[in-house]
Design an enzyme around this catalytic site. Structure first.
Site, mmCIF file in Angstrom:
data_model
loop_
_atom_site.group_PDB
_atom_site.id
_atom_site.type_symbol
_atom_site.label_atom_id
_atom_site.label_comp_id
_atom_site.label_asym_id
_atom_site.label_seq_id
_atom_site.Cartn_x
_atom_site.Cartn_y
_atom_site.Cartn_z
ATOM 1 N N ASP A 1 -12.516 4.031 4.654
ATOM 2 C CA ASP A 1 -11.474 3.087 5.069
ATOM 3 C C ASP A 1 -11.921 2.351 6.326
ATOM 4 O OD1 ASP A 1 -9.909 4.175 3.100
ATOM 5 O OD2 ASP A 1 -8.338 4.918 4.449
ATOM 6 N N ASP B 1 0.860 -1.189 0.000
ATOM 7 C CA ASP B 1 0.000 0.000 0.000
ATOM 8 C C ASP B 1 0.894 1.237 0.000
ATOM 9 O OD1 ASP B 1 -2.256 1.970 1.123
ATOM 10 O OD2 ASP B 1 -3.266 0.135 0.493
ATOM 11 N N ASP B 2 0.443 2.322 0.600
ATOM 12 C CA ASP B 2 1.182 3.585 0.562
ATOM 13 C C ASP B 2 2.543 3.439 1.272
ATOM 14 O OD1 ASP B 2 1.773 6.254 0.139
ATOM 15 O OD2 ASP B 2 -0.043 7.017 1.082
ATOM 16 N N ASP C 1 -5.199 5.160 -5.550
ATOM 17 C CA ASP C 1 -5.904 5.970 -4.566
ATOM 18 C C ASP C 1 -6.229 7.343 -5.159
ATOM 19 O OD1 ASP C 1 -7.019 6.515 -2.095
ATOM 20 O OD2 ASP C 1 -5.295 5.775 -0.969
ATOM 21 N N LYS D 1 -3.473 -0.709 -6.965
ATOM 22 C CA LYS D 1 -4.509 0.040 -6.249
ATOM 23 C C LYS D 1 -4.218 1.511 -6.474
ATOM 24 C CE LYS D 1 -6.022 1.172 -1.521
ATOM 25 N NZ LYS D 1 -5.912 0.802 -0.081
ATOM 26 N N ARG E 1 -13.223 0.598 -4.248
ATOM 27 C CA ARG E 1 -13.568 0.963 -2.870
ATOM 28 C C ARG E 1 -14.721 1.949 -2.924
ATOM 29 N NH1 ARG E 1 -10.157 1.553 1.082
ATOM 30 N NH2 ARG E 1 -11.989 2.554 1.946
ATOM 31 N N SER F 1 -10.004 3.451 -6.191
ATOM 32 C CA SER F 1 -10.586 4.107 -5.012
ATOM 33 C C SER F 1 -11.553 5.219 -5.406
ATOM 34 C CB SER F 1 -9.470 4.673 -4.129
ATOM 35 O OG SER F 1 -8.579 3.658 -3.737
#
Ligand SMILES: *[C@@H]1O[C@H](CO)[C@@H](O)[C@H](O)[C@H]1NC(C)=O
Ligand SMILES: *[C@@H]1O[C@H](CO)[C@@H](O)[C@H](O)[C@H]1NC(C)=O
Ligand SMILES: *[C@@H]1O[C@H](CO)[C@@H](O)[C@H](O)[C@H]1NC(C)=O
Length: 413
Positions: free
Chosen positions: A217, A78-79, A156, A154, A213, A188
């Site tokens: 979150d 992820d980030d 965002d 993914k 998404r 997202s």
């Protein structure tokens, strides 16, 4: 003529939605964010910081502890992996925390039969302030990920505008496709637009994303699980029809194995996410997970239901005054998954019902298997009254299937 035209249009929509052919059943795997966040302090916390070592250790666990063989194949970053852009503007992983780079990590994952997922943000910065993928960088970054042989992205949406997102998400989908390397795409986008039509166009999302998404979150608490569930149920008439093979609603990661849920609540999240045909991304420390939590996540009948080839998202079908709710997911071979869920906070509740009350109409006789205990419940006619005992914040989950008397009679001779 009109009757002949309609099925063709339906078919065309279907083919568009299939695009990269990936994720024909909802994806399963592990994603770093919920458990490990943006911990980049490898000096103080070398075992838990976002680093090559963390991902390699999780890869080993996925491969060696039965996860991969049950279908948990995605290992997702992820980030907080990015260091900077190099002199040509290409993204580079933080050299201290990822000394061998992302391509090496992808090779390592592949050598273990896993897939590697990566994270980027369509905006000036990622949510945690690392270099973003602005519109002019979309094609370049897609090429970088393909060069590294990454299997999933993914994307965002922090630090972007609605217009940039409306241009950027379809642009990234096209850029990933143009690389020629199959890369599953997690968007997202709808979570940044309130998750509902008319602002969100789910037809378009299904054409360009494999999962998206929709909402907030998840955080490590039961109240967070309930707030997400409540939203998905409130809007199930909109959300349920848009999911299907290759394109899934994503209520966010599983908390099982972490700190915020009781055993009953963990079983409930797993059962409800399975019935919603949600992606099953664990986000827990697989090096230290308990046998009990592994049991929840590695239940073979649960996973068989989750991976049902029809890929139909379930719905809440009954909401009782007693704070018992029943969810149903239709499965192949006329089977169904039923989740009896209690929102009560007093004591185990004896819920009496019948298949007729749950809207079953077929004349078949049914049998059920309790997914968590393995118990078989037989000879269920639609009018048969039965009682399930549901713990507070807990579930009873059934795999229900019709019994064919002819076959049974033959088996007995
Ligand atoms: C992104 O950066 C540009 C250039 O500095 C700025 O004009 C724009 O407002 C920023 N966008 C967002 C959404 O922060
Ligand atoms: C790109 O899209 C086309 C048509 O939608 C599809 O057939 C092809 O498999 C896609 N390729 C990749 C790498 O996603
Ligand atoms: C949603 O997107 C689809 C596919 O791109 C398009 O055909 C349709 O017109 C859009 N619907 C709305 C309401 O904008």
């Amino acid at each position: 003529m009109l009757l002949k035209t309609v099925p063709i249009l339906v078919l065309v929509t279907h083919v568009l939605a299939l695009k990269n052919g990936l994720m024909q059943t909802p994806p399963m795997g592990w994603l770093a964010w919920e458990r490990f966040r943006c911990n980049i302090d490898c000096k103080e916390d070398p075992k838990n910081c976002i680093s090559e070592q963390l991902f390699m250790e999780m890869a080993d666990r996925l491969a060696e502890d039965g996860w991969r063989d049950l279908g948990y194949t995605y290992l997702n970053i992820d980030d907080c992996w990015i260091g900077e852009r190099d002199e040509r503007g290409n993204l580079v992983a933080d050299p201290r925390r990822f000394p061998n780079g992302i391509a090496h990590l992808a090779d390592y994952a592949h050598s273990l039969g896993l897939k590697l997922g990566i994270y980027a943000d369509l905006g000036n910065f990622t949510c945690m302030g690392f270099p973003g993928t602005t519109l002019d960088r979309v094609v370049q970054d897609a090429k970088t990920f393909a060069k590294w042989k990454v299997d999933m992205l993914k994307l965002d949406g922090c630090y972007s505008t609605p217009l940039e997102r409306a241009v950027g998400y379809p642009k990234m989908a096209a850029a990933l496709n143009a690389t020629g390397h199959p890369i599953a795409f997690s968007c997202s986008w709808p979570a940044y637009e309130g998750g509902l039509p008319p602002t969100v166009n789910y037809t378009l999302l299904a054409d360009i994303c494999n999962l998206w998404r929709n909402y907030d979150d998840i955080q490590d608490s039961w109240s967070s699980v309930l707030s997400i569930l409540d939203w998905f149920v409130e809007y199930q008439d909109i959300l349920q029809p848009v999911a299907g093979p290759g394109h899934w609603n994503d209520p966010d990661m599983l908390l099982v194995g972490n700190f915020g849920l009781s055993f009953e609540e963990a079983q409930s999240q797993m059962a409800l996410w399975t019935v919603l045909a949600a992606p099953l991304f664990m986000s827990t420390d697989l090096r230290t997970i308990s046998a009990k939590d592994m049991g929840i996540l590695q239940n073979p009948l649960m996973i068989k239901i989750h991976q049902d080839p029809l890929g139909i998202q379930g719905r809440r079908i009954v909401k009782e005054k007693s704070q018992i709710e029943v969810f149903l997911r239709p499965l192949s071979q006329k089977a169904s998954a039923l989740v009896f869920f209690s929102r009560r906070t007093d004591m185990p509740y004896h819920y009496s019902t019948s298949l007729k009350w749950l809207n079953f109409t077929s004349a078949s006789v049914y049998e059920a298997q309790n997914v968590y205990t393995g118990e078989i419940i037989s000879d269920l006619h639609i009018k048969t009254k039965f009682t399930v005992t549901i713990n507070p914040s807990g579930v009873v989950m059934w795999y229900l299937y019709p019994i064919h008397y002819e076959t049974e009679a033959m088996d007995r001779t």
